[in-house]
Design a protein around this motif. Structure first.
Motif, PDB file in Angstrom:
ATOM      1  N   HIS A 473      55.952  36.104  35.364  1.00 52.28           N
ATOM      2  CA  HIS A 473      55.013  37.145  34.964  1.00 52.28           C
ATOM      3  C   HIS A 473      55.755  38.469  34.880  1.00 52.28           C
ATOM      4  N   THR A 517      50.232  34.545  26.876  1.00 53.53           N
ATOM      5  CA  THR A 517      50.365  33.497  27.894  1.00 53.53           C
ATOM      6  C   THR A 517      50.986  32.278  27.239  1.00 53.53           C
ATOM      7  N   ASP A 537      50.161  27.446  30.647  1.00 58.89           N
ATOM      8  CA  ASP A 537      49.994  28.882  30.925  1.00 58.89           C
ATOM      9  C   ASP A 537      50.942  29.355  32.021  1.00 58.89           C
ATOM     10  N   HIS A 540      53.258  34.610  31.809  1.00 62.84           N
ATOM     11  CA  HIS A 540      52.332  35.697  31.461  1.00 62.84           C
ATOM     12  C   HIS A 540      53.168  36.918  31.114  1.00 62.84           C
ATOM     13  N   GLU A 542      53.118  40.547  29.768  1.00 61.64           N
ATOM     14  CA  GLU A 542      52.148  41.628  29.619  1.00 61.64           C
ATOM     15  C   GLU A 542      52.657  42.672  28.632  1.00 61.64           C
ATOM     16  N   SER A 610      45.618  44.444  38.764  1.00 61.47           N
ATOM     17  CA  SER A 610      46.352  43.186  38.608  1.00 61.47           C
ATOM     18  C   SER A 610      47.641  43.271  39.419  1.00 61.47           C
ATOM     19  N   TYR A 612      51.045  40.348  41.055  1.00 59.92           N
ATOM     20  CA  TYR A 612      51.589  39.001  41.153  1.00 59.92           C
ATOM     21  C   TYR A 612      51.823  38.663  42.616  1.00 59.92           C
ATOM     22  N   GLN A 654      52.052  33.819  40.561  1.00 62.09           N
ATOM     23  CA  GLN A 654      50.875  33.731  39.707  1.00 62.09           C
ATOM     24  C   GLN A 654      50.210  35.100  39.679  1.00 62.09           C
ATOM     25  N   ILE A 655      49.491  35.353  38.587  1.00 60.13           N
ATOM     26  CA  ILE A 655      48.868  36.658  38.427  1.00 60.13           C
ATOM     27  C   ILE A 655      47.451  36.626  38.980  1.00 60.13           C
ATOM     28  N   GLU A 657      43.993  39.100  38.924  1.00 58.08           N
ATOM     29  CA  GLU A 657      43.469  40.221  38.141  1.00 58.08           C
ATOM     30  C   GLU A 657      41.952  40.245  38.241  1.00 58.08           C
TER      31      GLU A 657
END
Length: 696
Positions: A473, A517, A537, A540, A542, A610, A612, A654-655, A657
């Motif tokens: 991420h 993603t 997925d 990620h 951004e 958000s 991680y 993992q994110i 949010e």
């Protein structure tokens, strides 16, 4: 002159008269026996019975009454009785086949006597006791045919059909069919028509070279005993007895399966001649381990022993899985001039034996005027046999080539070693691929032993595919390092990064230029096949956050080992970084937290937090939220982003949010809170990087 008197020609002496009388008596006795009991091996006298039968019942259980009104004395065949003419009593009910009635004791039947035919779970029976007949199960409703057969003459002496109401419990007959798989593996016994609930002994008998494995019904295993009692269901049924080739031949002097899966020792399962594996590489599958030979350095060395020196016969066998065309040794006694099995670059499989210096005889599976290569990535069973009469080469259990050959084998003055996968450690003729189940004998294997061993090839298995991506991420351009962690010795890789780009490297580095993603797939190949793994997925990436909307610094700037600047809490900056953003780690065991206040809140906007996170060990609790305070720093409400980290957090990044859409009207500030909650002790930890708060 003396005169003699001549007796008349028709005179009979007393001795002759006695002999004639005995002969006449014997003839009369034979005629009478034949009339009563029939002539053995010739024409039989048919039994005569004036019989009468009908349906009887007690308490609703129906059975047949069979009366002997006159005629011959008979007995029920197989009951153990010995007087009279043997008969069979057979019934056919409910559309089934004829079923033979039995008895629990000797049954003799003569004029004036009554027999009772009744049904049981194991089939119809005969009794002379009416009350015993009433204790049966009763026959099923429908027509019941009764037939009495003279067993000697195979003549029907009585027959009739009766209507059964079926008021009793009843019993229907069904067909039991038995099969052997494969047919040449063995025989089966016990097939026939049986009533529901009957216990039937079924028997599987293995043939030479095979062993019994199991009984199955409709594909499901029901017994591993070759002989067992099967309970008949209320339907026709088919059972299959499975056989497989038997155990390894007893003629092995040594047997190296090469299935250990680890280590550098090749165990001899038939003797005490263990070998040393040089540069071992293993693939561990569900069924066994498989030893890989790299074609340049790997081989197995078995030290020489006088008990392994052949004299007038020798045999070699092995399962072989080539992955490259080259001249190489499969199994060899001594060096190039010894006995053994080979792979020739052009002629394919071959083998030879040595009768003396410069006197080696070699045969191969190729035609005399052509080449013949084996298929790569395929299991082959090879066997070379010399029996002091013929040299034979078998491939997959089939005799491919033979040559007449006699004489004692060459006896070296030393004890020559046996090597698998090479003729020695001098860089010559190394095999590439896998070799398994290597057998050796100072006797000659039989064709049956070779066929049994060639019946079932080893398995093998493709890789177990695993990989990591760090970081998974971050903001674009996002550069990710992919690492293959697959097992089972893959040698080729194919990556799909999900954005249209691919790679054939084992551990590639890829940069994602566009936000989104992405799903990543790795396909890995070893000598036994190809497998893949897809992580949905996983990446990620951004987009760039506009500076005017960025309310907190995602970099976690500060000093290593201290909490990040402008943040409160017990978490500390670690030495690890992701895309230039530091990582904080919480290892407190009493409720760690990370907190920062943001002023100047506009209540008509939505706020999105958000970040991680990943864990190490066990996380017992934890949550993240935006807490709303008024202008006097008084708590108003909270918007929870994540509740219970322990239920959702994983061992990889993992994110997390969440967006808060409704902000209390009098909110003056927001506190960004990432809280560990009730922590654990030791090395358990929560890791966080790149927290972002934006107003939208």
């Amino acid at each position: 002159m003396e005169m003699s008197r001549r007796e008349p020609d028709n005179a009979v002496t007393p001795a002759i008269s006695v002999m004639l009388l005995v002969l006449l008596t014997a003839i009369i006795a034979i005629i009478m026996y034949a009339f009563i009991y029939g002539i053995p091996g010739g024409l039989e006298k048919s039994a005569f019975i004036a019989a009468e039968a009908g349906v009887d019942e007690i308490n609703g259980t129906e059975f047949l009454t069979i009366s002997h009104r006159g005629g011959d004395e008979v007995f029920l065949n197989g009951s153990g009785a010995a007087r009279g003419i043997p008969i069979d009593i057979r019934t056919t009910a409910a559309g089934g086949g004829p079923v033979l009635a039995g008895a629990d004791y000797p049954v003799t039947w003569k004029a004036g006597q009554v027999l009772y035919l009744y049904n049981t779970p194991s089939g119809p029976k005969i009794t002379i006791d009416r009350l015993t007949a009433a204790e049966g199960t009763g026959f099923p409703a429908g027509d019941l045919e009764l037939v009495i057969i003279d067993t000697n003459a195979e003549v029907r002496v009585f027959g009739s059909t009766f209507a059964i109401s079926g008021n009793g419990q009843g019993s229907t007959f069904h067909m039991l069919t038995l099969e052997a798989e494969p047919v040449q593996g063995g025989s089966v016994a016990g097939e026939g028509n049986y009533s529901h609930g009957a216990g039937i002994p079924v028997i599987a008998t293995q043939k030479e070279g095979y062993r019994f494995v199991k009984w199955t019904e409709a594909g499901e295993e029901i017994s591993i005993d070759s002989n067992f009692t099967y309970t008949m269901p209320d339907r026709d049924v088919s059972l299959i007895a499975f056989f497989e080739p038997g155990p390894i031949p007893v003629t092995y002097s040594a047997f190296w399966p090469l299935d250990e899966g680890t280590g550098a020792i090749a165990s001899d399962r038939a003797g005490s001649y263990d070998g040393s594996i040089i540069n071992p590489n293993w693939i561990e599958c569900q069924d066994r381990g498989y030893l890989l030979f790299d074609g340049s350095t790997s081989y197995v060395n078995i030290e020489g022993n006088p008990n392994l020196k052949p004299v007038s016969a020798v045999s070699f066998e092995a399962w072989v899985y080539p992955t490259e065309y080259k001249t190489a040794k499969v199994i060899q006694m001594r060096d190039w001039d010894g006995h053994g099995l080979d792979l020739n670059l052009w002629k394919g499989w071959q083998g030879g034996v040595n009768h003396g210096p410069g006197a080696k005889t070699t045969i191969d599976w190729a035609p005399s005027d052509a080449n013949r290569r084996p298929d790569l990535f395929t299991w082959y069973h090879l066997a070379l046999v010399y029996d002091n009469a013929t040299l034979k080469l078998y491939v997959d259990g089939v005799l491919e080539k033979s040559q007449p050959l006699t004489g004692a084998l060459h006896i070296w003055s030393f004890n020559p070693p046996i090597r698998i996968g090479s003729e020695g450690g001098d860089g010559h003729k190394f095999f590439k691929g896998s070799i398994a189940n290597v057998g050796y004998s100072t006797d000659a294997f039989t064709a049956a032993e070779i066929a049994a061993q060639a019946a079932t090839p080893p398995g093998g298995c493709p890789p177990e595919v695993h990989f990591t991506a760090v970081p998974a991420h971050g903001q674009i351009p996002l550069t990710v390092s992919f690492t293959d962690t697959s097992t089972r010795m893959p040698y080729a890789w194919s990556w799909d990064f999900g954005d249209g780009n691919t790679s054939a490297e084992q551990n590639p580095v890829h940069t994602y230029e566009s936000a989104g993603t992405y799903t990543v797939t790795l396909q890995a190949t070893n000598i036994f096949g190809t497998a893949s793994r897809t992580q949905e997925d996983l990446i990620h990436a951004e987009g760039v956050i506009e500076p005017g909307n960025l309310l907190i610094n995602p970099a976690f700037s500060g000093t290593l080992g201290e909490r990040p600047d402008s943040w409160q809490g017990t978490s500390r900056i670690t030495s690890e970084a992701v895309n230039g953003n530091n990582i904080v780690m919480d290892i407190s065991d009493g409720g760690g937290f990370l907190r920062q206040s943001v002023d100047g809140i506009e209540t008509d906007k939505a706020y999105t937090l958000s970040f991680y996170a990943k864990k190490n060990g066990t996380i017992n609790s934890g949550w993240s939220q935006l807490a709303f305070y008024d202008d006097k720093d008084k708590y108003i409400d909270a918007c929870v982003i994540v509740h219970n980290f322990d239920e959702v957090i994983q061992d990889d990044w993992q994110i997390f949010e969440g967006t808060c859409h409704t902000i209390p009207a009098n909110t003056g500030s927001i506190r960004v809170e990432i809280i560990r909650g009730l922590g654990t002790t030791g090395t358990d930890a929560l890791f966080i990087h790149s927290p972002v708060l934006v107003a939208g």
